[in-house]
Design a protein around this motif. Structure first.
Motif, PDB file in Angstrom:
ATOM      1  N   SER A 190       1.064  -1.085  -0.011  1.00 49.29           N
ATOM      2  CA  SER A 190      -0.048  -0.082  -0.144  1.00 49.29           C
ATOM      3  C   SER A 190       1.026   1.179  -0.059  1.00 49.29           C
ATOM      4  O   SER A 190       1.762   1.523   0.898  1.00 49.29           O
ATOM      5  CB  SER A 190      -0.877  -0.220   1.193  1.00 49.29           C
ATOM      6  OG  SER A 190      -1.593  -0.971   1.043  1.00 49.29           O
ATOM      7  N   THR A 216       0.728   5.733  -0.239  1.00 49.60           N
ATOM      8  CA  THR A 216      -0.151   6.545  -0.029  1.00 49.60           C
ATOM      9  C   THR A 216      -0.101   7.494  -1.585  1.00 49.60           C
ATOM     10  O   THR A 216       0.760   7.462  -2.434  1.00 49.60           O
ATOM     11  CB  THR A 216      -0.007   7.690   0.973  1.00 49.60           C
ATOM     12  OG1 THR A 216       1.292   8.091   0.747  1.00 49.60           O
ATOM     13  CG2 THR A 216      -0.234   6.939   2.244  1.00 49.60           C
ATOM     14  N   SER A 242      -3.513   3.468  -1.292  1.00 51.69           N
ATOM     15  CA  SER A 242      -4.075   3.407   0.261  1.00 51.69           C
ATOM     16  C   SER A 242      -5.304   4.439   0.087  1.00 51.69           C
ATOM     17  O   SER A 242      -5.555   5.280  -0.522  1.00 51.69           O
ATOM     18  CB  SER A 242      -3.193   3.724   1.258  1.00 51.69           C
ATOM     19  OG  SER A 242      -2.824   5.120   1.344  1.00 51.69           O
ATOM     20  N   SER A 243      -6.346   4.115   0.960  1.00 49.00           N
ATOM     21  CA  SER A 243      -7.391   5.009   1.365  1.00 49.00           C
ATOM     22  C   SER A 243      -6.994   6.351   2.002  1.00 49.00           C
ATOM     23  O   SER A 243      -7.816   7.222   2.126  1.00 49.00           O
ATOM     24  CB  SER A 243      -8.504   4.227   2.238  1.00 49.00           C
ATOM     25  OG  SER A 243      -8.925   3.231   1.457  1.00 49.00           O
ATOM     26  N   SER A 244      -6.036   6.431   2.657  1.00 47.50           N
ATOM     27  CA  SER A 244      -5.597   7.712   3.525  1.00 47.50           C
ATOM     28  C   SER A 244      -5.317   8.951   2.644  1.00 47.50           C
ATOM     29  O   SER A 244      -4.986   8.879   1.420  1.00 47.50           O
ATOM     30  CB  SER A 244      -4.384   7.267   4.398  1.00 47.50           C
ATOM     31  OG  SER A 244      -3.293   7.134   3.760  1.00 47.50           O
ATOM     32  N   PHE A 245      -5.546  10.032   2.976  1.00 42.63           N
ATOM     33  CA  PHE A 245      -5.406  11.448   2.224  1.00 42.63           C
ATOM     34  C   PHE A 245      -4.497  12.218   3.195  1.00 42.63           C
ATOM     35  O   PHE A 245      -4.791  12.503   4.322  1.00 42.63           O
ATOM     36  CB  PHE A 245      -6.568  12.022   1.724  1.00 42.63           C
ATOM     37  CG  PHE A 245      -6.418  13.362   1.457  1.00 42.63           C
ATOM     38  CD1 PHE A 245      -5.955  13.499  -0.062  1.00 42.63           C
ATOM     39  CD2 PHE A 245      -6.728  14.466   2.161  1.00 42.63           C
ATOM     40  CE1 PHE A 245      -5.649  14.907  -0.366  1.00 42.63           C
ATOM     41  CE2 PHE A 245      -6.381  15.630   1.800  1.00 42.63           C
ATOM     42  CZ  PHE A 245      -5.827  15.986   0.419  1.00 42.63           C
ATOM     43  N   SER A 246      -3.443  12.923   2.607  1.00 41.02           N
ATOM     44  CA  SER A 246      -2.846  13.976   3.241  1.00 41.02           C
ATOM     45  C   SER A 246      -2.360  14.987   2.097  1.00 41.02           C
ATOM     46  O   SER A 246      -1.882  14.946   1.267  1.00 41.02           O
ATOM     47  CB  SER A 246      -1.559  13.442   3.994  1.00 41.02           C
ATOM     48  OG  SER A 246      -0.520  14.349   4.150  1.00 41.02           O
ATOM     49  N   TYR A 260      -8.407   5.816  -4.687  1.00 40.47           N
ATOM     50  CA  TYR A 260      -8.018   5.441  -3.329  1.00 40.47           C
ATOM     51  C   TYR A 260      -8.531   3.934  -3.024  1.00 40.47           C
ATOM     52  O   TYR A 260      -9.682   3.731  -3.497  1.00 40.47           O
ATOM     53  CB  TYR A 260      -8.468   6.398  -2.416  1.00 40.47           C
ATOM     54  CG  TYR A 260      -7.904   7.811  -2.320  1.00 40.47           C
ATOM     55  CD1 TYR A 260      -6.788   8.323  -1.881  1.00 40.47           C
ATOM     56  CD2 TYR A 260      -8.465   8.886  -3.140  1.00 40.47           C
ATOM     57  CE1 TYR A 260      -6.361   9.626  -1.916  1.00 40.47           C
ATOM     58  CE2 TYR A 260      -7.996  10.035  -3.570  1.00 40.47           C
ATOM     59  CZ  TYR A 260      -7.050  10.472  -2.724  1.00 40.47           C
ATOM     60  OH  TYR A 260      -6.702  11.736  -2.929  1.00 40.47           O
ATOM     61  N   LYS A 319      -9.210  -3.790   0.086  1.00 43.44           N
ATOM     62  CA  LYS A 319      -8.507  -3.003   1.317  1.00 43.44           C
ATOM     63  C   LYS A 319      -6.998  -3.504   1.591  1.00 43.44           C
ATOM     64  O   LYS A 319      -6.759  -4.681   1.315  1.00 43.44           O
ATOM     65  CB  LYS A 319      -9.544  -3.495   2.574  1.00 43.44           C
ATOM     66  CG  LYS A 319      -9.001  -2.728   3.943  1.00 43.44           C
ATOM     67  CD  LYS A 319      -9.837  -3.302   4.997  1.00 43.44           C
ATOM     68  CE  LYS A 319      -9.407  -2.438   6.098  1.00 43.44           C
ATOM     69  NZ  LYS A 319     -10.118  -2.454   7.287  1.00 43.44           N
TER      70      LYS A 319
END
Length: 149
Positions: free
Chosen positions: A13, A15, A47-51, A73, A120
């Motif tokens: 995974s 980002t 990945s599902s995360s956001f920054s 994502y 996932k």
């Protein structure tokens, strides 16, 4: 002639926007704080995360200004061959552009999927198998699939 099938493969995974940079912009280093002995093809998971900071860094350091809503994502976006791991002392002209941190996983022979596949992910390397893997593999040409075996 028997046909080898792929039942599972390792996935990593990554980002956004870095996952998109790997499959679309020639990012040949994935930075990590840990080392690995793993070599060979891996699935690249966005990945599902956001920054916001990651997107700002990508624009500032690489001139790549992605819109956060234009990248996927929580999906497999492609495959890449993990061919080496380098540290700062081992960088070459080809690997120094994208290197930041402790270890750089050197990626080669990237294959971008036409349609990302929802799955996932998790931290570190994990196993991609079953229907999500089959859906990814169905998008590849015979030559591309053969390379992954």
């Amino acid at each position: 002639m028997s046909k080898k099938s792929i039942k599972e493969m390792r996935a990593l995974s990554v980002t956004q926007p870095w996952a998109e940079c790997i499959v679309s912009e020639g990012k040949n280093i994935e930075n990590r704080s840990w080392n690995t002995k793993l070599r060979g093809y891996i699935a690249i998971h966005a990945s599902s995360s956001f920054s916001r900071e990651r997107f700002d860094s990508c624009a500032e350091n690489y001139g790549l200004d992605f819109n956060k809503d234009d990248v996927p994502y929580g999906v497999i976006v492609g495959f890449a061959k993990l061919v080496d791991v380098v540290t700062e002392d081992e960088l070459t002209r080809d690997t120094k552009k994208w290197f930041e941190g402790d270890y750089g996983f050197v990626l080669d022979d990237v294959i971008k999927l036409k349609k990302p596949v929802v799955v996932k992910g998790t931290l570190s390397f994990w196993k991609l198998k079953g229907r999500p893997l089959d859906t990814c593999l169905a998008q590849l040409s015979g030559a591309q699939r053969k390379k992954l075996v």
